[in-house]
Design a protein around this motif. Structure first.
Motif, mmCIF file in Angstrom:
data_model
loop_
_atom_site.group_PDB
_atom_site.id
_atom_site.type_symbol
_atom_site.label_atom_id
_atom_site.label_comp_id
_atom_site.label_asym_id
_atom_site.label_seq_id
_atom_site.Cartn_x
_atom_site.Cartn_y
_atom_site.Cartn_z
ATOM 1 N N ARG A 1 -4.067 -0.783 -15.031
ATOM 2 C CA ARG A 1 -3.009 -0.578 -14.040
ATOM 3 C C ARG A 1 -1.817 -1.493 -14.245
ATOM 4 N NH1 ARG A 1 -6.018 -2.008 -9.038
ATOM 5 N NH2 ARG A 1 -3.971 -1.865 -8.096
ATOM 6 N N ALA B 1 -3.530 -3.451 -3.290
ATOM 7 C CA ALA B 1 -3.163 -2.036 -3.212
ATOM 8 C C ALA B 1 -3.761 -1.285 -4.404
ATOM 9 C CB ALA B 1 -1.642 -1.899 -3.185
ATOM 10 N N PHE C 1 3.320 1.996 -1.771
ATOM 11 C CA PHE C 1 4.013 2.167 -3.046
ATOM 12 C C PHE C 1 3.044 2.482 -4.186
ATOM 13 C CE2 PHE C 1 6.332 -0.805 -0.361
ATOM 14 C CZ PHE C 1 7.506 -0.087 -0.203
ATOM 15 N N SER C 2 3.552 3.193 -5.188
ATOM 16 C CA SER C 2 2.723 3.526 -6.345
ATOM 17 C C SER C 2 3.032 2.644 -7.553
ATOM 18 C CB SER C 2 2.906 4.998 -6.726
ATOM 19 O OG SER C 2 4.255 5.253 -7.064
ATOM 20 N N ARG C 3 4.237 2.052 -7.602
ATOM 21 C CA ARG C 3 4.633 1.197 -8.723
ATOM 22 C C ARG C 3 5.411 -0.018 -8.230
ATOM 23 N NH1 ARG C 3 3.841 3.710 -13.497
ATOM 24 N NH2 ARG C 3 3.669 5.961 -13.456
ATOM 25 N N LYS D 1 0.787 -1.236 0.000
ATOM 26 C CA LYS D 1 0.000 0.000 0.000
ATOM 27 C C LYS D 1 0.820 1.288 0.000
ATOM 28 C CE LYS D 1 -4.094 -2.214 1.693
ATOM 29 N NZ LYS D 1 -4.980 -2.492 2.785
ATOM 30 N N GLN E 1 -3.875 1.709 -5.424
ATOM 31 C CA GLN E 1 -3.103 2.774 -6.054
ATOM 32 C C GLN E 1 -1.924 2.244 -6.859
ATOM 33 O OE1 GLN E 1 -2.567 1.596 -3.098
ATOM 34 N NE2 GLN E 1 -0.346 1.433 -3.042
ATOM 35 N N LEU E 2 -1.609 0.965 -6.730
ATOM 36 C CA LEU E 2 -0.415 0.367 -7.324
ATOM 37 C C LEU E 2 -0.564 0.175 -8.829
ATOM 38 C CD1 LEU E 2 2.305 -0.795 -6.277
ATOM 39 C CD2 LEU E 2 1.185 -3.009 -6.178
ATOM 40 N N LYS E 3 0.509 0.476 -9.549
ATOM 41 C CA LYS E 3 0.605 0.158 -10.975
ATOM 42 C C LYS E 3 1.702 -0.883 -11.116
ATOM 43 C CE LYS E 3 -0.952 4.594 -12.582
ATOM 44 N NZ LYS E 3 -1.978 4.592 -13.549
#
Length: 92
Positions: A74, A43, A22-24, A20, A45-47
């Motif tokens: 994503r 998560a 992290f974004s990538r 959670k 928001q994760l890509k």
């Protein structure tokens, strides 16, 4: 390593590791993307970026379009360069 699930259930990883913050993420040698899909599910928001050999990436793209359709916006895939053949990297 498309048989990772047989070695270690994916759920066990997510009991110990939180994606959670992290974004990538990059899943190198990620096979068909089961681990990436599980990470994306935990998560929002994760890509995810799946990187593997060209023939594996092709299969992963087919699976992603059918079984993992909810994550297609994503998730991205990339194939290893064709120049990385077994002789050039010293694999017998």
């Amino acid at each position: 390593m498309t048989n990772f699930n047989n070695l270690c259930p994916i759920e066990a990883v997510f009991l110990e590791y939180n994606f959670k913050p992290f974004s990538r993420m990059v899943d190198v040698g990620g096979g068909l993307g089961a681990f990436s899909a599980a990470a994306l599910a935990t998560a929002p928001q994760l890509k995810g970026h799946l990187f593997d050999l060209p023939n594996v990436v092709k299969q992963a793209q087919e699976v992603r379009m059918t079984d993992l359709g909810c994550f297609t916006s994503r998730a991205a895939t990339a194939a290893a360069a064709a120049a990385c053949n077994s002789q050039e990297v010293g694999v017998a």
